[in-house]
Scaffold this motif. Structure first.
Motif, PDB file in Angstrom:
ATOM      1  N   ASP A  98      62.525 137.554  48.852  1.00 62.54           N
ATOM      2  CA  ASP A  98      62.729 136.360  49.805  1.00 62.54           C
ATOM      3  C   ASP A  98      63.936 136.803  50.938  1.00 62.54           C
ATOM      4  O   ASP A  98      64.012 136.622  52.005  1.00 62.54           O
ATOM      5  CB  ASP A  98      63.227 135.155  48.832  1.00 62.54           C
ATOM      6  N   ALA A  99      64.709 137.761  50.357  1.00 66.02           N
ATOM      7  CA  ALA A  99      65.878 138.423  51.138  1.00 66.02           C
ATOM      8  C   ALA A  99      65.411 139.014  52.398  1.00 66.02           C
ATOM      9  O   ALA A  99      65.552 138.912  53.410  1.00 66.02           O
ATOM     10  CB  ALA A  99      66.729 139.192  50.175  1.00 66.02           C
ATOM     11  N   ILE A 100      64.391 139.926  52.136  1.00 62.29           N
ATOM     12  CA  ILE A 100      63.536 140.857  53.113  1.00 62.29           C
ATOM     13  C   ILE A 100      62.802 139.961  54.179  1.00 62.29           C
ATOM     14  O   ILE A 100      63.019 140.061  55.381  1.00 62.29           O
ATOM     15  CB  ILE A 100      62.599 141.647  52.378  1.00 62.29           C
ATOM     16  N   ALA A 101      62.411 138.642  53.732  1.00 60.47           N
ATOM     17  CA  ALA A 101      61.813 137.844  54.761  1.00 60.47           C
ATOM     18  C   ALA A 101      62.881 137.206  55.592  1.00 60.47           C
ATOM     19  O   ALA A 101      62.615 137.255  56.660  1.00 60.47           O
ATOM     20  CB  ALA A 101      61.078 136.577  54.131  1.00 60.47           C
ATOM     21  N   GLN A 102      64.242 136.855  55.180  1.00 63.43           N
ATOM     22  CA  GLN A 102      65.225 136.230  55.826  1.00 63.43           C
ATOM     23  C   GLN A 102      65.746 137.361  56.833  1.00 63.43           C
ATOM     24  O   GLN A 102      65.907 137.118  57.964  1.00 63.43           O
ATOM     25  CB  GLN A 102      66.329 135.723  54.832  1.00 63.43           C
ATOM     26  N   PHE A 103      65.982 138.588  56.216  1.00 67.72           N
ATOM     27  CA  PHE A 103      66.498 139.611  57.412  1.00 67.72           C
ATOM     28  C   PHE A 103      65.426 139.915  58.278  1.00 67.72           C
ATOM     29  O   PHE A 103      65.872 139.991  59.630  1.00 67.72           O
ATOM     30  CB  PHE A 103      66.658 140.918  56.449  1.00 67.72           C
ATOM     31  N   GLY A 104      64.214 139.665  58.065  1.00 57.68           N
ATOM     32  CA  GLY A 104      63.293 139.878  59.235  1.00 57.68           C
ATOM     33  C   GLY A 104      63.196 138.579  60.333  1.00 57.68           C
ATOM     34  O   GLY A 104      63.093 139.237  61.479  1.00 57.68           O
ATOM     35  N   ASP A 105      63.353 137.448  59.678  1.00 58.17           N
ATOM     36  CA  ASP A 105      63.697 136.316  60.630  1.00 58.17           C
ATOM     37  C   ASP A 105      64.725 136.652  61.373  1.00 58.17           C
ATOM     38  O   ASP A 105      64.831 136.409  62.778  1.00 58.17           O
ATOM     39  CB  ASP A 105      63.872 135.201  59.921  1.00 58.17           C
ATOM     40  N   ALA A 106      65.920 137.091  60.900  1.00 58.95           N
ATOM     41  CA  ALA A 106      67.328 137.358  61.610  1.00 58.95           C
ATOM     42  C   ALA A 106      66.813 138.428  62.821  1.00 58.95           C
ATOM     43  O   ALA A 106      67.296 138.190  63.807  1.00 58.95           O
ATOM     44  CB  ALA A 106      68.119 137.648  60.749  1.00 58.95           C
ATOM     45  N   MET A 107      66.334 139.299  62.471  1.00 57.91           N
ATOM     46  CA  MET A 107      65.682 140.402  63.533  1.00 57.91           C
ATOM     47  C   MET A 107      64.823 140.005  64.340  1.00 57.91           C
ATOM     48  O   MET A 107      64.969 140.272  65.726  1.00 57.91           O
ATOM     49  CB  MET A 107      65.245 141.707  62.553  1.00 57.91           C
ATOM     50  N   ARG A 108      64.096 139.235  64.066  1.00 58.54           N
ATOM     51  CA  ARG A 108      62.772 138.571  65.007  1.00 58.54           C
ATOM     52  C   ARG A 108      63.674 137.709  66.060  1.00 58.54           C
ATOM     53  O   ARG A 108      63.317 137.619  67.351  1.00 58.54           O
ATOM     54  CB  ARG A 108      61.695 138.057  64.382  1.00 58.54           C
ATOM     55  N   ILE A 109      64.536 136.766  65.736  1.00 59.74           N
ATOM     56  CA  ILE A 109      65.201 135.779  66.554  1.00 59.74           C
ATOM     57  C   ILE A 109      66.274 136.640  67.244  1.00 59.74           C
ATOM     58  O   ILE A 109      66.463 136.231  68.316  1.00 59.74           O
ATOM     59  CB  ILE A 109      66.260 134.759  65.609  1.00 59.74           C
TER      60      ILE A 109
END
Length: 150
Positions: free
Chosen positions: A99-110
């Protein structure tokens, strides 16, 4: 109007203001109380949810922090990448790596130029003993924010 009446009136006003100041100052005695009071008065205040999440996470109250970050994301018109990153960090600290990796990925994409998710992904890779990937993420963090101190 006699002077004594004016003095009495002024004293009464000052006493009332003193009581109101004391009641208001009570709200600011600790960070958690401040943000909970703000949320009570303005439930859509994403910044108060985020800041309460930070306070709860630093106190080790990760499930409560995660809930606050999730609330913040519902209302965040600005800087959702920061909230995704903070949520990811709390999830990682709570042992929810995927779940953490998904959130970091979202932050990087945004916001690709935001450095902090790279720092946190470096931590994920370091925990997994994937040193080349960890180094790559730490270097990206430093490239994006050379003043960052790891």
């Amino acid at each position: 109007v006699p002077i004594s009446c004016l003095r009495f009136s002024a004293s009464a006003v000052l006493a009332a203001l003193g009581v109101l100041t004391w009641k208001q100052a009570h709200i600011y005695r600790e960070v958690e109380t401040l943000y909970r009071t703000t949320i009570e008065k303005n439930p859509a205040c994403w910044m108060a949810h985020t800041n309460l999440g930070l306070a709860l996470a630093s106190a080790g109250r990760l499930p409560e922090a995660i809930a606050q970050y999730e609330q913040a994301l519902q209302f965040a018109p600005d800087h959702p990448e920061v909230i995704h990153n903070d949520l990811g960090r709390a999830l990682l600290d709570d042992g929810r790596k995927a779940d953490a990796i998904a959130q970091f990925g979202d932050a990087m994409r945004i916001r690709p130029e935001y450095s902090k998710p790279h720092l946190n992904m470096g931590d994920v890779y370091l925990q997994d003993r994937r040193l080349p990937e960890a180094i790559e993420q730490f270097e990206e963090d430093l490239r994006l924010d050379p003043d960052d101190s790891i």
